[in-house]
Design an enzyme around this catalytic site. Sequence first.
Site, PDB file in Angstrom:
ATOM      1  N   ASN A 135     -31.853  57.086  15.900  1.00 33.58           N
ATOM      2  CA  ASN A 135     -31.045  57.260  14.705  1.00 33.58           C
ATOM      3  C   ASN A 135     -30.913  58.740  14.370  1.00 33.58           C
ATOM      4  O   ASN A 135     -31.915  59.438  14.214  1.00 33.58           O
ATOM      5  CB  ASN A 135     -31.680  56.530  13.518  1.00 33.58           C
ATOM      6  CG  ASN A 135     -30.809  56.597  12.279  1.00 33.58           C
ATOM      7  OD1 ASN A 135     -29.718  56.032  12.246  1.00 33.58           O
ATOM      8  ND2 ASN A 135     -31.264  57.311  11.257  1.00 33.58           N
ATOM      9  N   GLN A 136     -29.668  59.208  14.278  1.00 38.16           N
ATOM     10  CA  GLN A 136     -29.376  60.569  13.819  1.00 38.16           C
ATOM     11  C   GLN A 136     -30.084  61.643  14.650  1.00 38.16           C
ATOM     12  O   GLN A 136     -31.070  62.240  14.210  1.00 38.16           O
ATOM     13  CB  GLN A 136     -29.701  60.714  12.333  1.00 38.16           C
ATOM     14  CG  GLN A 136     -28.880  59.790  11.463  1.00 38.16           C
ATOM     15  CD  GLN A 136     -29.082  60.012   9.965  1.00 38.16           C
ATOM     16  OE1 GLN A 136     -28.512  59.293   9.163  1.00 38.16           O
ATOM     17  NE2 GLN A 136     -29.877  61.000   9.571  1.00 38.16           N
TER      18      GLN A 136
ATOM     19  N   GLU B  50     -24.113  53.772   8.704  1.00 36.51           N
ATOM     20  CA  GLU B  50     -24.600  54.023   7.344  1.00 36.51           C
ATOM     21  C   GLU B  50     -23.466  54.632   6.551  1.00 36.51           C
ATOM     22  O   GLU B  50     -22.890  55.646   6.932  1.00 36.51           O
ATOM     23  CB  GLU B  50     -25.795  54.988   7.319  1.00 36.51           C
ATOM     24  CG  GLU B  50     -27.099  54.404   7.798  1.00 36.51           C
ATOM     25  CD  GLU B  50     -28.245  55.401   7.674  1.00 36.51           C
ATOM     26  OE1 GLU B  50     -28.191  56.274   6.776  1.00 36.51           O
ATOM     27  OE2 GLU B  50     -29.184  55.314   8.478  1.00 36.51           O
TER      28      GLU B  50
ATOM     29  N   TRP C 196     -25.213  51.055   3.516  1.00 42.44           N
ATOM     30  CA  TRP C 196     -26.606  51.412   3.266  1.00 42.44           C
ATOM     31  C   TRP C 196     -26.921  51.004   1.843  1.00 42.44           C
ATOM     32  O   TRP C 196     -26.348  51.556   0.918  1.00 42.44           O
ATOM     33  CB  TRP C 196     -26.783  52.920   3.468  1.00 42.44           C
ATOM     34  CG  TRP C 196     -28.172  53.395   3.198  1.00 42.44           C
ATOM     35  CD1 TRP C 196     -28.660  53.918   2.024  1.00 42.44           C
ATOM     36  CD2 TRP C 196     -29.264  53.401   4.115  1.00 42.44           C
ATOM     37  NE1 TRP C 196     -29.972  54.228   2.151  1.00 42.44           N
ATOM     38  CE2 TRP C 196     -30.367  53.926   3.423  1.00 42.44           C
ATOM     39  CE3 TRP C 196     -29.427  52.987   5.440  1.00 42.44           C
ATOM     40  CZ2 TRP C 196     -31.614  54.065   4.024  1.00 42.44           C
ATOM     41  CZ3 TRP C 196     -30.662  53.144   6.024  1.00 42.44           C
ATOM     42  CH2 TRP C 196     -31.740  53.680   5.317  1.00 42.44           C
TER      43      TRP C 196
END
EC number: 3.2.1.147
Length: 439
Positions: free
Chosen positions: A190-191, A386, A404
Amino acid sequence: MKFRALGLVLLLAVETCKAEEITCEETKPFTCNQTDRFNRKHFDDDFIFEGGKGRGLNVWDGFTHRYPEKGGPDLGNGDSTCGSYEHWQKDIDVMTELGVDGYRFSLAWSRIAPRESNQAGVKYYNDLIDGLLAKNITPFVTLFHWDLPQVLQDEYEGFLNHEIIDDFKDYANLCFKIFGDRVKKWITINQLYTVPTRGYAMGTDAPEPYIVAHNQLLAHAKVVHLYRKKYKPKQRGQIGVVMITRWFVPYDSTQANIDATERNKEFFLGWFMEPLTKGKYPDIMRKLVGRRLPKFNKKEAKLVKGSYDFLGINYYQTQYVYAIPANPPNRLTVLNDSLSAFSYENKDGPIGPWFNADSYYHPRGILNVLEHFKTKYGNPLVYITENGELLILSGCNVKGYFAWCLGDNYELWPSRSFHVSPFYLLHRKDKGAFPSFEA
């Protein structure tokens, strides 16, 4: 143009776990006593919306207990949050009531591994996945959402060390083997931007930056290669990675600030998208960062290039960008190597309505991001993984949308304890949970 829809909810498994009887010591490296251990009618039918026991310690346990002041003004930590580990069945009931048909969550590496499988953790995730599928909710599963097992940080400094690549592959292999018969949508990390910058540049996150980012990309690519070669032919799933995105606009119309904005897009978005699409870092990064920026050898470049079936796009904010001198008062770091700086305001005022802390709404920015990915990176298959509001740009290859998030959680950022859910589960503490009016 019609789009399809799925869900509303995302909740990080790492953030819903309760660490048991943690005792920590002021040592370097840090050690702890348990180190071992919306409306869908306008969308096509297959569009996707998403609206602990036995767990070892991860770096967030260590970080927030050793440095509680970094947990925000309430000195919070993730020991007890919204309790999905205990209340996953209620969570699924809520999702069903809301009509959700996709749920994005992360596996806690320290709950499953790192050195051998943890049967209690495996059972929890098996039950959760089976429960979701029984209600026709598609699981989107993230392998790593920043919760590195503390033992790997202690042993060899985590993502600073090349050794992490094979450990991450082994962990992923275990997850594919156990859950892959039912999970058809995998996210490696993630990210990609977050751990290198916030962990190793700003110091606000549990731990350089360019080395960490480089190792993350290689770890991601190796896991994708493993999945495609060993599991995908039989399991027939897809695998991708999540990008945190922002949009950037010049502070004013001067050429210096226009150029700074373009540089910053390369440093923020291109830092990861150029390797993923071309097998190399952006030329402007190579020019300005120099020897601090690692290089991919030919084999690594081939491995990284094209290592995704889809991209997850997280978006929250747009910022003004202005140029800074080549020799600023503060030495150059990964945060200003682009010779640019950011602001939420220019001479005309804020970039949008106030949200919280120093954030402002700018929903148009997600459209700019999608258009940028469409034109610069070949219009990849995208899931908005998100975001707080659904906005789709015509012509962009957007397959699903995840708001989110399902429950208010322990947010991994200063000012940790604020409501982020359009529908939230109240902090339970054995009181049960119920949706807020926003749902």
